[in-house]
Scaffold this motif. Sequence first.
Motif, PDB file in Angstrom:
ATOM      1  N   TYR A  14      -2.401 -15.911   5.594  1.00 57.50           N
ATOM      2  CA  TYR A  14      -3.697 -15.394   4.656  1.00 57.50           C
ATOM      3  C   TYR A  14      -3.026 -15.628   3.140  1.00 57.50           C
ATOM      4  CZ  TYR A  14      -5.215 -12.469   8.659  1.00 57.50           C
ATOM      5  OH  TYR A  14      -5.471 -11.993   9.819  1.00 57.50           O
ATOM      6  N   ILE A  16      -4.187 -14.481  -0.784  1.00 53.38           N
ATOM      7  CA  ILE A  16      -4.575 -13.374  -1.714  1.00 53.38           C
ATOM      8  C   ILE A  16      -4.499 -13.873  -3.050  1.00 53.38           C
ATOM      9  CG2 ILE A  16      -4.593 -11.473  -0.025  1.00 53.38           C
ATOM     10  CD1 ILE A  16      -1.644 -11.053  -1.393  1.00 53.38           C
ATOM     11  N   VAL A  20      -1.285  -6.918  -3.718  1.00 53.06           N
ATOM     12  CA  VAL A  20      -1.689  -6.021  -2.822  1.00 53.06           C
ATOM     13  C   VAL A  20      -0.346  -5.298  -2.220  1.00 53.06           C
ATOM     14  CG1 VAL A  20      -3.824  -6.785  -2.334  1.00 53.06           C
ATOM     15  CG2 VAL A  20      -1.986  -7.702  -1.047  1.00 53.06           C
ATOM     16  N   ASP A  24      -1.981  -1.452   1.455  1.00 56.21           N
ATOM     17  CA  ASP A  24      -3.398  -2.053   1.003  1.00 56.21           C
ATOM     18  C   ASP A  24      -3.805  -3.032   2.421  1.00 56.21           C
ATOM     19  OD1 ASP A  24      -3.415  -0.860  -1.340  1.00 56.21           O
ATOM     20  OD2 ASP A  24      -2.508  -2.496  -2.226  1.00 56.21           O
ATOM     21  N   ILE A  25      -2.716  -3.583   2.886  1.00 57.36           N
ATOM     22  CA  ILE A  25      -2.938  -4.451   4.098  1.00 57.36           C
ATOM     23  C   ILE A  25      -3.531  -3.599   5.254  1.00 57.36           C
ATOM     24  CG2 ILE A  25      -1.863  -6.061   5.731  1.00 57.36           C
ATOM     25  CD1 ILE A  25      -2.588  -7.375   2.955  1.00 57.36           C
ATOM     26  N   ILE A  27      -4.762  -0.596   5.186  1.00 52.63           N
ATOM     27  CA  ILE A  27      -6.130  -0.153   5.091  1.00 52.63           C
ATOM     28  C   ILE A  27      -7.197  -1.168   5.310  1.00 52.63           C
ATOM     29  CG2 ILE A  27      -7.666   1.048   3.358  1.00 52.63           C
ATOM     30  CD1 ILE A  27      -5.404   2.641   4.620  1.00 52.63           C
ATOM     31  N   TYR A  28      -6.929  -2.308   4.729  1.00 52.42           N
ATOM     32  CA  TYR A  28      -7.824  -3.505   4.791  1.00 52.42           C
ATOM     33  C   TYR A  28      -8.244  -3.914   6.023  1.00 52.42           C
ATOM     34  CZ  TYR A  28     -10.277  -7.873   4.029  1.00 52.42           C
ATOM     35  OH  TYR A  28     -11.009  -9.004   4.014  1.00 52.42           O
ATOM     36  N   PHE A  29      -7.156  -3.922   7.160  1.00 50.23           N
ATOM     37  CA  PHE A  29      -7.381  -4.498   8.473  1.00 50.23           C
ATOM     38  C   PHE A  29      -7.501  -3.168   9.292  1.00 50.23           C
ATOM     39  CE2 PHE A  29      -5.284  -8.157   6.680  1.00 50.23           C
ATOM     40  CZ  PHE A  29      -6.015  -9.085   7.242  1.00 50.23           C
ATOM     41  N   ASN A  30      -7.954  -1.990   8.527  1.00 49.91           N
ATOM     42  CA  ASN A  30      -8.110  -0.946   9.455  1.00 49.91           C
ATOM     43  C   ASN A  30      -7.397  -0.356  10.720  1.00 49.91           C
ATOM     44  OD1 ASN A  30     -10.075   1.335   9.795  1.00 49.91           O
ATOM     45  ND2 ASN A  30     -11.289   0.015  11.363  1.00 49.91           N
TER      46      ASN A  30
END
Length: 70
Positions: A14, A16, A20, A24-25, A27-30
């Motif tokens: 990935y 960016i 981050v 954050d990672i 949360i972003y990827f749920n």
Amino acid sequence: MTQVTNFFLNGQSYYIKKTVTLFDIIIYFNYNDSLLVLEYNNLICNKKNWKNISITNQDKIEIVTIVGGG
């Protein structure tokens, strides 16, 4: 000029353009943060540190989720 950071999450690359954290990672990827184990650069990372660790170039993150069932 914006600095681009490359990192790996579960073997996938990935990119960016901003700073981050591990949190954050997640949360972003749920991901459900109560049901996972996070490995950061080959070391198990304690949950209390996730908000304090910023992703840097070539970091390797492995996330293993815990699944229940019967």
